[in-house]
Enzyme design. Structure first.
Site, PDB file in Angstrom:
ATOM      1  N   ARG A 114       0.840  -1.211   0.000  1.00 48.48           N
ATOM      2  CA  ARG A 114       0.000   0.000   0.000  1.00 48.48           C
ATOM      3  C   ARG A 114       0.879   1.267   0.000  1.00 48.48           C
ATOM      4  NH1 ARG A 114      -2.682  -3.859  -0.599  1.00 48.48           N
ATOM      5  NH2 ARG A 114      -4.509  -4.516   0.604  1.00 48.48           N
ATOM      6  N   GLU A 156      -4.635   4.664   6.273  1.00 52.99           N
ATOM      7  CA  GLU A 156      -4.374   4.369   4.855  1.00 52.99           C
ATOM      8  C   GLU A 156      -4.808   5.498   3.909  1.00 52.99           C
ATOM      9  OE1 GLU A 156      -5.084   0.324   3.035  1.00 52.99           O
ATOM     10  OE2 GLU A 156      -6.322   1.535   1.710  1.00 52.99           O
ATOM     11  N   SER A 178     -10.489   0.103   3.856  1.00 54.25           N
ATOM     12  CA  SER A 178      -9.702  -0.081   5.079  1.00 54.25           C
ATOM     13  C   SER A 178      -9.183   1.268   5.553  1.00 54.25           C
ATOM     14  CB  SER A 178      -8.505  -0.988   4.809  1.00 54.25           C
ATOM     15  OG  SER A 178      -8.944  -2.200   4.252  1.00 54.25           O
TER      16      SER A 178
HETATM   17  P1  FAD Z   1      -8.769   9.140  -4.825  1.00 54.58           P
HETATM   18  O1  FAD Z   1      -9.368   8.741  -3.540  1.00 54.58           O
HETATM   19  O2  FAD Z   1      -9.498  10.101  -5.673  1.00 54.58           O
HETATM   20  O3  FAD Z   1      -7.278   9.663  -4.578  1.00 54.58           O
HETATM   21  C1  FAD Z   1      -6.430   8.965  -3.703  1.00 54.58           C
HETATM   22  C2  FAD Z   1      -5.064   9.672  -3.700  1.00 54.58           C
HETATM   23  O4  FAD Z   1      -4.468   9.544  -4.988  1.00 54.58           O
HETATM   24  C3  FAD Z   1      -5.171  11.181  -3.443  1.00 54.58           C
HETATM   25  O5  FAD Z   1      -4.033  11.580  -2.735  1.00 54.58           O
HETATM   26  C4  FAD Z   1      -5.169  11.783  -4.838  1.00 54.58           C
HETATM   27  O6  FAD Z   1      -4.665  13.112  -4.880  1.00 54.58           O
HETATM   28  C5  FAD Z   1      -4.230  10.823  -5.564  1.00 54.58           C
HETATM   29  N1  FAD Z   1      -4.524  10.725  -7.000  1.00 54.58           N
HETATM   30  C6  FAD Z   1      -5.659  10.217  -7.543  1.00 54.58           C
HETATM   31  N2  FAD Z   1      -5.552  10.239  -8.896  1.00 54.58           N
HETATM   32  C7  FAD Z   1      -4.353  10.794  -9.187  1.00 54.58           C
HETATM   33  C8  FAD Z   1      -3.674  11.109 -10.388  1.00 54.58           C
HETATM   34  N3  FAD Z   1      -4.194  10.845 -11.588  1.00 54.58           N
HETATM   35  N4  FAD Z   1      -2.433  11.676 -10.316  1.00 54.58           N
HETATM   36  C9  FAD Z   1      -1.881  11.943  -9.115  1.00 54.58           C
HETATM   37  N5  FAD Z   1      -2.466  11.680  -7.942  1.00 54.58           N
HETATM   38  C10 FAD Z   1      -3.692  11.097  -7.973  1.00 54.58           C
HETATM   39  N6  FAD Z   1      -7.622  -0.222  -2.014  1.00 54.58           N
HETATM   40  C11 FAD Z   1      -6.851  -1.325  -2.205  1.00 54.58           C
HETATM   41  O7  FAD Z   1      -5.629  -1.208  -2.400  1.00 54.58           O
HETATM   42  N7  FAD Z   1      -7.405  -2.572  -2.195  1.00 54.58           N
HETATM   43  C12 FAD Z   1      -8.718  -2.776  -2.012  1.00 54.58           C
HETATM   44  O8  FAD Z   1      -9.171  -3.915  -2.022  1.00 54.58           O
HETATM   45  C13 FAD Z   1      -9.554  -1.649  -1.782  1.00 54.58           C
HETATM   46  N8  FAD Z   1     -10.870  -1.793  -1.546  1.00 54.58           N
HETATM   47  C14 FAD Z   1     -11.648  -0.701  -1.287  1.00 54.58           C
HETATM   48  C15 FAD Z   1     -13.011  -0.888  -1.013  1.00 54.58           C
HETATM   49  C16 FAD Z   1     -13.817   0.194  -0.755  1.00 54.58           C
HETATM   50  C17 FAD Z   1     -15.270  -0.027  -0.459  1.00 54.58           C
HETATM   51  C18 FAD Z   1     -13.281   1.512  -0.797  1.00 54.58           C
HETATM   52  C19 FAD Z   1     -14.159   2.696  -0.566  1.00 54.58           C
HETATM   53  C20 FAD Z   1     -11.931   1.711  -1.052  1.00 54.58           C
HETATM   54  C21 FAD Z   1     -11.101   0.602  -1.303  1.00 54.58           C
HETATM   55  N9  FAD Z   1      -9.728   0.750  -1.567  1.00 54.58           N
HETATM   56  C22 FAD Z   1      -8.948  -0.355  -1.793  1.00 54.58           C
HETATM   57  C23 FAD Z   1      -9.114   2.090  -1.586  1.00 54.58           C
HETATM   58  C24 FAD Z   1      -9.266   2.814  -2.969  1.00 54.58           C
HETATM   59  O9  FAD Z   1     -10.323   2.268  -3.700  1.00 54.58           O
HETATM   60  C25 FAD Z   1      -8.002   2.741  -3.812  1.00 54.58           C
HETATM   61  O10 FAD Z   1      -6.920   3.321  -3.126  1.00 54.58           O
HETATM   62  C26 FAD Z   1      -8.160   3.476  -5.160  1.00 54.58           C
HETATM   63  O11 FAD Z   1      -7.005   3.271  -5.951  1.00 54.58           O
HETATM   64  C27 FAD Z   1      -8.407   4.975  -5.006  1.00 54.58           C
HETATM   65  O12 FAD Z   1      -8.797   5.483  -6.280  1.00 54.58           O
HETATM   66  P2  FAD Z   1      -9.509   6.903  -6.408  1.00 54.58           P
HETATM   67  O13 FAD Z   1      -9.584   7.229  -7.858  1.00 54.58           O
HETATM   68  O14 FAD Z   1     -10.779   6.888  -5.687  1.00 54.58           O
HETATM   69  O15 FAD Z   1      -8.439   7.825  -5.684  1.00 54.58           O
HETATM   70  P1  NAP Z   2      -9.593 -10.791   5.126  1.00 54.86           P
HETATM   71  O1  NAP Z   2      -9.562 -11.813   4.053  1.00 54.86           O
HETATM   72  O2  NAP Z   2     -10.637 -10.900   6.202  1.00 54.86           O
HETATM   73  O3  NAP Z   2      -8.152 -10.736   5.813  1.00 54.86           O
HETATM   74  C1  NAP Z   2      -7.873  -9.766   6.818  1.00 54.86           C
HETATM   75  C2  NAP Z   2      -6.486  -9.220   6.613  1.00 54.86           C
HETATM   76  O4  NAP Z   2      -5.561 -10.270   6.801  1.00 54.86           O
HETATM   77  C3  NAP Z   2      -6.300  -8.672   5.217  1.00 54.86           C
HETATM   78  O5  NAP Z   2      -6.155  -7.291   5.326  1.00 54.86           O
HETATM   79  C4  NAP Z   2      -5.101  -9.390   4.646  1.00 54.86           C
HETATM   80  O6  NAP Z   2      -4.015  -8.551   4.325  1.00 54.86           O
HETATM   81  C5  NAP Z   2      -4.616 -10.292   5.750  1.00 54.86           C
HETATM   82  N1  NAP Z   2      -4.506 -11.677   5.231  1.00 54.86           N
HETATM   83  C6  NAP Z   2      -5.450 -12.617   5.276  1.00 54.86           C
HETATM   84  N2  NAP Z   2      -4.957 -13.767   4.761  1.00 54.86           N
HETATM   85  C7  NAP Z   2      -3.696 -13.523   4.387  1.00 54.86           C
HETATM   86  C8  NAP Z   2      -2.683 -14.303   3.810  1.00 54.86           C
HETATM   87  N3  NAP Z   2      -2.855 -15.600   3.529  1.00 54.86           N
HETATM   88  N4  NAP Z   2      -1.509 -13.737   3.535  1.00 54.86           N
HETATM   89  C9  NAP Z   2      -1.296 -12.462   3.817  1.00 54.86           C
HETATM   90  N5  NAP Z   2      -2.226 -11.657   4.378  1.00 54.86           N
HETATM   91  C10 NAP Z   2      -3.417 -12.185   4.666  1.00 54.86           C
HETATM   92  O7  NAP Z   2      -9.673  -9.330   4.461  1.00 54.86           O
HETATM   93  P2  NAP Z   2     -10.921  -8.497   3.919  1.00 54.86           P
HETATM   94  O8  NAP Z   2     -11.084  -7.304   4.773  1.00 54.86           O
HETATM   95  O9  NAP Z   2     -12.092  -9.379   3.637  1.00 54.86           O
HETATM   96  O10 NAP Z   2     -10.331  -7.989   2.521  1.00 54.86           O
HETATM   97  C11 NAP Z   2     -10.065  -8.923   1.492  1.00 54.86           C
HETATM   98  C12 NAP Z   2      -8.967  -8.371   0.576  1.00 54.86           C
HETATM   99  O11 NAP Z   2      -9.401  -7.138  -0.004  1.00 54.86           O
HETATM  100  C13 NAP Z   2      -7.663  -8.064   1.322  1.00 54.86           C
HETATM  101  O12 NAP Z   2      -6.591  -8.367   0.458  1.00 54.86           O
HETATM  102  C14 NAP Z   2      -7.748  -6.578   1.569  1.00 54.86           C
HETATM  103  O13 NAP Z   2      -6.468  -5.955   1.590  1.00 54.86           O
HETATM  104  C15 NAP Z   2      -8.535  -6.086   0.360  1.00 54.86           C
HETATM  105  N6  NAP Z   2      -9.318  -4.879   0.743  1.00 54.86           N
HETATM  106  C16 NAP Z   2      -8.649  -3.704   0.863  1.00 54.86           C
HETATM  107  C17 NAP Z   2      -9.328  -2.550   1.202  1.00 54.86           C
HETATM  108  C18 NAP Z   2      -8.606  -1.224   1.262  1.00 54.86           C
HETATM  109  O14 NAP Z   2      -9.254  -0.195   1.359  1.00 54.86           O
HETATM  110  N7  NAP Z   2      -7.304  -1.207   1.226  1.00 54.86           N
HETATM  111  C19 NAP Z   2     -10.700  -2.587   1.429  1.00 54.86           C
HETATM  112  C20 NAP Z   2     -11.347  -3.810   1.334  1.00 54.86           C
HETATM  113  C21 NAP Z   2     -10.648  -4.968   0.973  1.00 54.86           C
HETATM  114  P3  NAP Z   2      -3.939  -7.723   2.936  1.00 54.86           P
HETATM  115  O15 NAP Z   2      -4.798  -6.543   3.178  1.00 54.86           O
HETATM  116  O16 NAP Z   2      -2.510  -7.377   2.830  1.00 54.86           O
HETATM  117  O17 NAP Z   2      -4.419  -8.599   1.816  1.00 54.86           O
END
Ligand code: FAD
Ligand code: NAP
Length: 343
Positions: A165, A335, A239
């Site tokens: 991340r 995050e 998250s």
């Molecule tokens: P924004 O929220 O609009 O921007 C995020 C940041 O990036 C800001 O600092 C912004 O200035 C910058 N930015 C955006 N676009 C540009 C650009 N073109 N150039 C320069 N800077 C830029 N993330 C995960 O990694 N894994 C997941 O599984 C995941 N699941 C999610 C589930 C939900 C329900 C939600 C709400 C979020 C989740 N996220 C997850 C977080 C998010 O979706 C990601 O980080 C996504 O990439 C953000 O995209 P955005 O366009 O909405 O960015």
């Molecule tokens: P989950 O499966 O309940 O697991 C909880 C956490 O444990 C996750 O964050 C995951 O880390 C870690 N994990 C579980 N099993 C793992 C393994 N075998 N090896 C390494 N790490 C492990 O998670 P969840 O909340 O339902 O989400 C599912 C996936 O979607 C995860 O990968 C999560 O990162 C992603 N997600 C991200 C966001 C976001 O906003 N960043 C939001 C929703 C879902 P990791 O997060 O590193 O995978």
């Protein structure tokens, strides 16, 4: 032509539905508009705040910036080899429809990242990841304009310093670049990553021992729809905290003290702990503070019930982090990117 508006409410432009505003706002849907928007910001001495879908930001109060919302779109095929295809994708393209499109073309590699909200341009910022796959698995290059002077530049994937991340765009290059496109290398022969436990369990339960990439995509979509709150109904930013990664000895010591604390060994020998477990153990699951709350099934997700403000959300986040620090001696890191207040 670009149309800059003044004093624009941002409630509809962030998935937490926080009631912020921007001193100036422009939506740009074609590449030609991007340098013009940067020039406008320079002339008006305003910093540029790029925004995609606002799914990873906490907006607090008025943003003294030109909020530049990217909605450029388009995919170009740059190269096709016997086993791969190289695509250039516009930054404003929405991520999930793009992933669905790649599978329809027979390209694979992104299926585990299905249903992540947001834009393609934001994906490298935190090296989006889910279900055992990260953007780093297929990112080749990032194209950008330098905010200071509009110069176009390209960073190879190795120069993006993608981590868990994390990337160079959160550190040395923070706020300096407007990402305009990304190049991705995808496989044209089916290969899947199915070791992540929740994904493996779902596939096994459906008798899919050797799934196709499309079946992995469908599984990820089904798991996410069943488990994760939809921001359209419960405004959230996914998250709220990163999972802490500790030295192995520190993680083992904690696991000896706290029965049931899971730990996931990383390639570098360190151990990742689930922040959700730490928060739940501190009793925060479902806890409410005014109009904001911790989700009752997902301790990592903070929800705005509609009338919540950024300050309230951050106060709850600080309360959680303080309790986790007291209990486990671990500093949780937020995050999403916080704008307009200290995190
Ligand atoms: P924004 O929220 O609009 O921007 C995020 C940041 O990036 C800001 O600092 C912004 O200035 C910058 N930015 C955006 N676009 C540009 C650009 N073109 N150039 C320069 N800077 C830029 N993330 C995960 O990694 N894994 C997941 O599984 C995941 N699941 C999610 C589930 C939900 C329900 C939600 C709400 C979020 C989740 N996220 C997850 C977080 C998010 O979706 C990601 O980080 C996504 O990439 C953000 O995209 P955005 O366009 O909405 O960015
Ligand atoms: P989950 O499966 O309940 O697991 C909880 C956490 O444990 C996750 O964050 C995951 O880390 C870690 N994990 C579980 N099993 C793992 C393994 N075998 N090896 C390494 N790490 C492990 O998670 P969840 O909340 O339902 O989400 C599912 C996936 O979607 C995860 O990968 C999560 O990162 C992603 N997600 C991200 C966001 C976001 O906003 N960043 C939001 C929703 C879902 P990791 O997060 O590193 O995978």
């Amino acid at each position: 032509m670009i149309e800059v508006r003044r004093d624009v409410s941002l409630g509809h432009y962030n998935t937490l539905a926080l009631p912020a505003s921007a001193a100036a706002f422009v939506e740009v849907s074609d590449d030609a508009g991007l340098p013009r928007a940067l020039e406008w910001a320079a002339q008006h001495e305003l910093p540029v705040l790029p925004l995609g879908e606002g799914s990873n930001v906490v907006l607090v109060g008025e943003q003294q910036a030109l909020l530049l919302r990217l909605s450029t779109s388009g995919v170009e095929e740059l190269e096709r080899g016997p086993e791969h295809v190289l695509l250039r994708v516009a930054a404003g393209q929405r991520w999930h429809p793009f992933v669905a499109w790649t599978l329809a073309q027979g390209f694979c590699g992104l299926e585990n990242l299905a249903l992540i909200p947001g834009t393609v341009g934001a994906a490298p910022i935190q090296n989006i990841g889910a279900y055992g796959v990260e953007l780093s698995h297929c990112l080749v290059a990032v194209h950008a304009l330098r905010v200071a002077d509009g110069a176009a530049l390209t960073l190879a994937a190795q120069d993006c310093r993608l981590g868990y991340r994390d990337s160079v765009f959160k550190h040395e290059l923070c706020d300096q670049l407007l990402i305009t496109a990304v190049d991705l290398r995808l496989a044209t022969r089916a290969q899947t990553h199915t070791a992540y436990p929740a994904l493996r369990d779902h596939l096994d339960a459906h008798g899919l021992g050797e799934p196709t990439p499309q079946q992995v995509f469908d599984a990820v979509v089904a798991i996410r729809r069943a488990r994760l709150p939809d921001p359209a109904r419960e405004p959230n930013a996914g998250s709220f905290f990163k999972n802490p990664v500790l030295e192995a000895a520190q993680a083992q010591a904690l696991q000896a003290r706290f029965a049931g604390l899971p730990g996931y060994p990383q390639d570098d020998g360190r151990v990742k702990l689930p922040a959700a477990w730490l928060i739940e153990h501190c009793g925060f699951k479902g806890r409410r503070r005014g109009a904001v709350r911790v989700h009752r099934e997902h301790a990592l997700v903070l929800v705005n019930d509609g009338a919540g403000r950024g300050e309230e959300l951050l106060a709850l986040a600080r309360e959680i982090a303080a309790q986790v620090a007291d209990t486990f001696a671990i500093e949780l890191e937020i995050e999403p990117r916080v704008y307009g207040a200290a995190a």
